[in-house]
Design a protein around this motif. Sequence first.
Motif: not given
Length: 164
Positions: A65, A84, A87, A92, A132, A135-136, A139
């Motif tokens: 990222a 990042l 995103f 994604l 990261t 955020n992942l 999501y």
Amino acid sequence: MRILPLTLALLATPLAAQDRGSPLIDYSGFRELTAEVQPVRSERLVSLAQFKARAAQPDVLVLDARSAKAFAEGHIAGAVNLPLPDFTAESLAQVIGANPDREILIYCNNNFTNNRRPVMTKALPLALNIQTFINLYGYGYKNLWELGEAVDMDDPRVGWVKSI
């Protein structure tokens, strides 16, 4: 007067809910998400040997990222890049694919002891891994694993490659 009911409604809204900023930013939600992620992340830190073994499995994604420039200057072989700041749910899904349960491995600058381009060490609480992972996870990608040690990018076990 139509303005008065709206003004009264805004005044009645707790300041914590408003965060005194954009209605498109939810700091309280971010704090709740980070609290949820913390114990998950602590169980998902893997050694370099484990990271490489997982990366060799079919359909596992190694996601970098960092910026596109840093990625081009060097990255772990087989990694794909999505910075990042880029995103979004759409970006994604485009990189990761249709399976939200796909295993994803991440790493960042602070996994490398070199402290030179392209892996300049970040302030420890601001290491890119943290944002990261959060955020992942936020999501909906929860099959996340993170390189949990600091290594020399010149160590041949890392498999460092340059695109430029």
